[in-house]
Design a protein around this motif. Structure first.
Motif, short mmCIF file in Angstrom:
data_model
loop_
_atom_site.label_atom_id
_atom_site.label_comp_id
_atom_site.label_asym_id
_atom_site.label_seq_id
_atom_site.Cartn_x
_atom_site.Cartn_y
_atom_site.Cartn_z
N GLU A 144 0.83 -1.21 0.00
CA GLU A 144 0.00 0.00 0.00
C GLU A 144 0.86 1.26 0.00
O GLU A 144 0.56 2.23 -0.71
CB GLU A 144 -0.95 -0.01 1.20
CG GLU A 144 -1.91 1.17 1.24
CD GLU A 144 -2.90 1.18 0.09
OE1 GLU A 144 -3.40 2.29 -0.25
OE2 GLU A 144 -3.18 0.11 -0.50
N TYR A 147 2.39 1.55 -3.48
CA TYR A 147 1.36 1.94 -4.45
C TYR A 147 1.07 3.44 -4.37
O TYR A 147 0.96 4.12 -5.40
CB TYR A 147 0.11 1.11 -4.18
CG TYR A 147 -1.11 1.54 -4.94
CD1 TYR A 147 -1.13 1.58 -6.33
CD2 TYR A 147 -2.27 1.91 -4.25
CE1 TYR A 147 -2.27 1.97 -7.01
CE2 TYR A 147 -3.42 2.29 -4.93
CZ TYR A 147 -3.41 2.32 -6.31
OH TYR A 147 -4.54 2.69 -6.99
N ARG A 148 0.95 3.95 -3.18
CA ARG A 148 0.68 5.38 -3.03
C ARG A 148 1.83 6.22 -3.57
O ARG A 148 1.62 7.26 -4.21
CB ARG A 148 0.41 5.72 -1.56
CG ARG A 148 -0.87 5.11 -1.04
CD ARG A 148 -1.17 5.51 0.40
NE ARG A 148 -2.35 4.83 0.90
CZ ARG A 148 -2.97 5.12 2.03
NH1 ARG A 148 -2.49 6.09 2.80
NH2 ARG A 148 -4.04 4.44 2.40
N GLU A 149 3.06 5.77 -3.31
CA GLU A 149 4.21 6.48 -3.85
C GLU A 149 4.20 6.43 -5.38
O GLU A 149 4.54 7.42 -6.04
CB GLU A 149 5.50 5.88 -3.30
CG GLU A 149 6.77 6.54 -3.84
CD GLU A 149 6.87 8.01 -3.50
OE1 GLU A 149 7.56 8.74 -4.26
OE2 GLU A 149 6.27 8.46 -2.50
N ARG A 151 1.54 6.21 -7.31
CA ARG A 151 0.49 7.13 -7.76
C ARG A 151 1.03 8.56 -7.80
O ARG A 151 0.78 9.31 -8.76
CB ARG A 151 -0.72 7.05 -6.81
CG ARG A 151 -1.52 5.75 -6.88
CD ARG A 151 -2.66 5.81 -7.86
NE ARG A 151 -3.66 6.78 -7.52
CZ ARG A 151 -4.72 6.55 -6.74
NH1 ARG A 151 -4.90 5.34 -6.21
NH2 ARG A 151 -5.61 7.49 -6.49
N ARG A 152 1.76 8.95 -6.76
CA ARG A 152 2.32 10.30 -6.71
C ARG A 152 3.40 10.47 -7.78
O ARG A 152 3.42 11.47 -8.51
CB ARG A 152 2.93 10.58 -5.34
CG ARG A 152 1.94 10.61 -4.18
CD ARG A 152 2.65 11.05 -2.91
NE ARG A 152 1.80 10.96 -1.73
CZ ARG A 152 1.81 9.93 -0.89
NH1 ARG A 152 2.65 8.91 -1.08
NH2 ARG A 152 1.01 9.91 0.16
N GLN A 166 -3.64 15.06 -4.28
CA GLN A 166 -4.44 14.12 -3.51
C GLN A 166 -5.05 13.07 -4.44
O GLN A 166 -5.26 13.33 -5.63
CB GLN A 166 -5.55 14.85 -2.75
CG GLN A 166 -5.05 15.82 -1.70
CD GLN A 166 -4.31 15.11 -0.58
OE1 GLN A 166 -4.74 14.06 -0.10
NE2 GLN A 166 -3.17 15.67 -0.16
N PRO A 167 -5.36 11.89 -3.90
CA PRO A 167 -5.94 10.86 -4.76
C PRO A 167 -7.31 11.27 -5.28
O PRO A 167 -8.11 11.87 -4.56
CB PRO A 167 -6.04 9.65 -3.83
CG PRO A 167 -6.09 10.21 -2.46
CD PRO A 167 -5.21 11.43 -2.51
N TRP A 172 -7.37 6.40 -1.47
CA TRP A 172 -6.39 5.69 -2.27
C TRP A 172 -6.89 4.33 -2.74
O TRP A 172 -6.48 3.85 -3.78
CB TRP A 172 -5.12 5.46 -1.44
CG TRP A 172 -4.37 6.71 -1.08
CD1 TRP A 172 -4.41 7.37 0.11
CD2 TRP A 172 -3.47 7.45 -1.91
NE1 TRP A 172 -3.59 8.48 0.07
CE2 TRP A 172 -3.00 8.54 -1.16
CE3 TRP A 172 -3.02 7.29 -3.22
CZ2 TRP A 172 -2.09 9.47 -1.66
CZ3 TRP A 172 -2.11 8.22 -3.73
CH2 TRP A 172 -1.65 9.29 -2.96
N ASN A 173 -7.73 3.72 -1.97
CA ASN A 173 -7.98 2.30 -2.13
C ASN A 173 -9.48 2.03 -2.05
O ASN A 173 -10.14 2.49 -1.11
CB ASN A 173 -7.24 1.54 -1.02
CG ASN A 173 -7.22 0.06 -1.22
OD1 ASN A 173 -8.23 -0.56 -1.52
ND2 ASN A 173 -6.04 -0.54 -1.03
N ARG A 309 -4.44 -0.49 -9.78
CA ARG A 309 -3.66 -0.96 -8.63
C ARG A 309 -2.96 -2.28 -8.94
O ARG A 309 -1.86 -2.54 -8.45
CB ARG A 309 -4.56 -1.09 -7.41
CG ARG A 309 -3.84 -1.58 -6.17
CD ARG A 309 -4.57 -1.24 -4.90
NE ARG A 309 -5.99 -1.04 -5.08
CZ ARG A 309 -6.91 -1.99 -4.91
NH1 ARG A 309 -6.55 -3.21 -4.58
NH2 ARG A 309 -8.19 -1.71 -5.08
#
Length: 511
Positions: A144, A147-149, A151-152, A166-167, A172-173, A309
């Motif tokens: 997780e 994945y967030r990194e 996305r950024r 921001q997502p 995020w999920n 994802r």
């Protein structure tokens, strides 16, 4: 042309690093189709056809783009490549780093008469160096966070720019929206399949011939059916599958991505992994197309985020971990599991468990099963039954159309059977038959009773589940995510637990 470029079988893109580093009139290209791979693993027939046909189609694509291409079919890589170097006066060979560590090691051992120049792979979004820089900052490498990194870093499904981004949608999920159990009569759209052309038919004939030669030599037949073969084998076909997924499946992908239904092996799944893993599609290319489709067609965000994802998160994460963990990871066996694989795994069914036999029969036909079938049926059984993790990983690699070392080591050893002791997953993904009953239609016609824990009619997943917890109580009870199940284990009376463990032992004994 003194420069040679050797394109490997999972690098079938004109944008791959070695080809992109020069021009068609400056180098000679080699692709090698070697039957020696069968000396290492007896691959599924359809996997061999997919890889070799895709390689042959890619060679034609390169020729049409102006490249001088030599396509060599031989028994041994070393002999074939050395003959090519000598024949054409090649003075240096450029290669893109293969995704599998062992393939590079094998090439290095060929003792070729020229220097090999390895170019960093551009087949993934994260380079190995970039992943290592990210991983070095964490004590636990959880997907997780990665994945967030991602996305950024790649500005995927984000609103705003820079540090303030921001997502999209505010979270995020969307996992909680994407885990619905199958409803009665659930049916997915038809997947896009293709009829074999002359090139593919020639490959199919070769695979059949090799299989017959193996059997004459006393070796077992290759697994899987050869026909019907309906996978795409070119970039054009891979792009068509992507477009078909967007047109017919993307908007329904999310809710039932974990569901398992008799007679519906694909449901809304994308079927893109074989083409991504061959290089026919690039992950960022796919992600951008999906993002655009989400905007243009108002795709539910939970569906769009769910499939992205899988590509931006899980696929990049497992590849990065494979190289970060290093060669020793492949020998992981923290739970000391040593049971041999049951014969019915190789025979495509015959276990008596409806869930297992259904999935194995689907793999027999196409070399494919979706991620929950792999994790919660096949790998879950391997975990509970204590199957040797290296043997099981090898089986996954041989059987699946999209299987490679980098795919299967982390997915099976880490996520599937917890052989790494938690380096990848925060807990073992162990589940009883109740999970399969809830998330599938398999239990309805099974000869075992999913509500029983012991006795001749008990679901093997039930007896094996409680036996697994009892066997590994000392190892796992300190894991906070396991606290609830160990409290449940303690509620079993000594007599009932003994009966459960006896049933589990009787199930494992014929293996």
């Amino acid at each position: 042309m003194s420069l040679g470029i050797w394109v490997l079988g999972d690098q079938l893109s004109q944008a791959q690093a070695a080809l992109a580093s020069t021009q068609p009139d400056a180098a000679r290209v080699l692709l090698v189709e070697s039957s020696s791979v069968l000396g290492q693993r007896a691959y599924h027939r359809q996997k061999l056809v997919l890889v070799w046909s895709a390689m042959r189609h890619f060679a034609e694509e390169l020729r049409q783009a102006g490249w001088t291409v030599d396509y060599r079919i031989g028994e041994q890589f070393g002999t074939t490549v050395r003959d090519w170097i000598t024949c054409h006066g090649i003075e240096q060979v450029w290669l893109m780093e293969p995704a599998d560590r062992g393939f590079r090691d094998a090439i290095e051992r060929l003792t070729l008469p020229v220097k090999l120049n390895w170019l960093p792979s551009n087949a993934f979004l994260w380079s190995r160096e970039a992943f290592a820089a990210w991983a070095d900052g964490y004590r636990q490498l959880r997907m997780e966070l990665f994945y967030r990194e991602g996305r950024r870093r790649f500005a995927v499904l984000m609103e705003g720019e820079g540090a303030k981004a921001q997502p999209l949608g505010g979270q995020w999920n969307y996992d909680h929206d994407n885990r619905r159990a199958p409803t009665k009569g659930l049916r997915g759209p038809e997947p896009l399949w293709f009829e074999p052309d002359a090139i593919t038919q020639a490959v199919m004939e070769r695979v059949e011939q090799l299989d017959q030669e193996r059997q004459k030599a006393g070796l077992p037949p290759l697994p899987g059916r050869l026909v019907p073969f309906r996978w795409g084998v070119s970039r054009a076909q891979a792009l068509a599958v992507l477009e078909h997924f967007i047109d017919t499946r993307l908007a329904g992908f999310g809710p039932y991505q974990d569901a398992m239904v008799n007679g519906e092996p694909t449901l809304w799944h994308a079927l893109l992994s074989p083409y991504l893993n061959l290089g026919l599609l690039h992950p960022l290319e796919v992600i951008r197309v999906l993002e655009q489709a989400g905007r243009d067609r108002a795709v539910p965000l939970a569906c769009l985020e769910g499939v992205i994802r899988q590509i931006l998160g899980w696929r990049e994460y497992t590849h990065g971990l494979y190289h970060w963990f290093g060669p020793a990871y492949g020998e992981s066996n923290q739970l000391e599991a040593q049971a041999p694989l049951p014969a019915w795994l190789e025979h495509g069914g015959g276990s008596g468990m409806a869930c297992m036999d259904t999935v194995l029969q689907e793999i027999e036909q196409t070399g494919y099963a979706h991620h929950i079938q792999r994790l919660m049926v096949l790998a879950n059984y391997g975990l509970l039954a204590g199957l040797n993790p290296q043997a099981l990983t090898d089986w996954f690699h041989r059987q699946f159309i999209d299987g490679y070392d980098w795919v299967m080591q982390t997915n099976v050893l880490g996520m599937g059977v917890y052989a790494d002791g938690g380096r990848l997953a925060s807990k073992p993904y162990a589940a009883s038959g109740n999970y399969i009953r809830r998330m599938s239609t398999y239990c309805q016609d099974c000869r075992f009773d999913v509500k029983q824990r012991h006795g001749p009619k008990a679901c093997p997943f039930n007896s094996l589940y409680w036996d697994f917890l009892a066997r590994h109580r000392d190892r796992l009870r300190s894991n906070p995510r396991m606290a609830l199940v160990f409290k449940q284990l303690e509620k079993l009376t000594p007599d009932e637990l003994a009966a459960i463990r006896q049933t589990a032992a009787e199930h494992r004994s014929p293996m």
